[in-house]
Design a protein around this motif. Structure first.
Motif, mmCIF file in Angstrom:
data_model
loop_
_atom_site.group_PDB
_atom_site.id
_atom_site.type_symbol
_atom_site.label_atom_id
_atom_site.label_comp_id
_atom_site.label_asym_id
_atom_site.label_seq_id
_atom_site.Cartn_x
_atom_site.Cartn_y
_atom_site.Cartn_z
ATOM 1 N N MET A 67 -0.678 2.577 11.486
ATOM 2 C CA MET A 67 -0.797 3.862 10.813
ATOM 3 C C MET A 67 -2.129 3.976 10.071
ATOM 4 O O MET A 67 -2.749 5.039 10.063
ATOM 5 N N LEU A 68 -2.584 2.897 9.457
ATOM 6 C CA LEU A 68 -3.882 2.927 8.775
ATOM 7 C C LEU A 68 -5.008 3.163 9.777
ATOM 8 O O LEU A 68 -5.944 3.925 9.494
ATOM 9 N N ARG A 104 5.430 4.397 2.131
ATOM 10 C CA ARG A 104 5.874 5.579 2.884
ATOM 11 C C ARG A 104 6.685 5.190 4.108
ATOM 12 O O ARG A 104 7.683 5.838 4.429
ATOM 13 N N GLU A 106 2.315 -0.670 9.677
ATOM 14 C CA GLU A 106 1.396 -0.238 8.614
ATOM 15 C C GLU A 106 -0.054 -0.280 9.108
ATOM 16 O O GLU A 106 -0.808 0.678 8.928
ATOM 17 N N ALA A 123 -4.904 6.791 10.875
ATOM 18 C CA ALA A 123 -5.351 7.679 9.798
ATOM 19 C C ALA A 123 -6.879 7.661 9.710
ATOM 20 O O ALA A 123 -7.506 8.699 9.520
ATOM 21 N N THR A 147 0.803 3.389 2.248
ATOM 22 C CA THR A 147 1.269 3.514 3.629
ATOM 23 C C THR A 147 2.537 2.700 3.841
ATOM 24 O O THR A 147 3.512 3.193 4.412
ATOM 25 N N THR A 162 0.846 -1.190 0.000
ATOM 26 C CA THR A 162 0.000 0.000 0.000
ATOM 27 C C THR A 162 0.879 1.237 0.000
ATOM 28 O O THR A 162 2.085 1.163 0.250
ATOM 29 N N PHE A 178 3.096 11.288 8.701
ATOM 30 C CA PHE A 178 1.674 10.972 8.557
ATOM 31 C C PHE A 178 0.742 11.990 9.214
ATOM 32 O O PHE A 178 -0.464 11.953 8.990
#
Length: 85
Positions: free
Chosen positions: A77-78, A12, A74, A81, A9, A7, A55
């Motif tokens: 972070m998802l 990144r 990941e 977000a 994310t 992804t 982020f």
């Protein structure tokens, strides 16, 4: 066995590892662990601050300590977000 779809994310996160920690981002896999990266607790603090900048969400080192792999970071972070929206 589950497969991992790369992804934005994940890309990144791998780029952050490359830019700020000298890790070849092309070598970062979903199953890569902090132990394999030789990250200690102080590096996790720096990584958390770097992720916050990248982020725009709060990330704490104790949260990263509960993420054994880059794929787990990941997911974290998802989740953050989504909560920030």
């Amino acid at each position: 066995m589950t497969t991992h779809t790369t992804t934005d994310t994940f890309t990144r996160i791998a780029a952050v590892l490359g830019r700020h920690f000298g890790i070849d981002s092309a070598e970062v896999e979903p199953g890569t662990t902090f132990e394999e990266l030789e990250f200690d607790s102080l590096v996790l603090v720096e990584f958390a601050l770097t992720l916050q900048q990248e982020f725009g969400v709060d990330v704490f080192d104790y949260e990263l300590q509960e993420c054994p792999t880059v794929a787990d970071v990941e997911k974290l972070m998802l989740t953050k977000a989504e909560a920030a929206v």
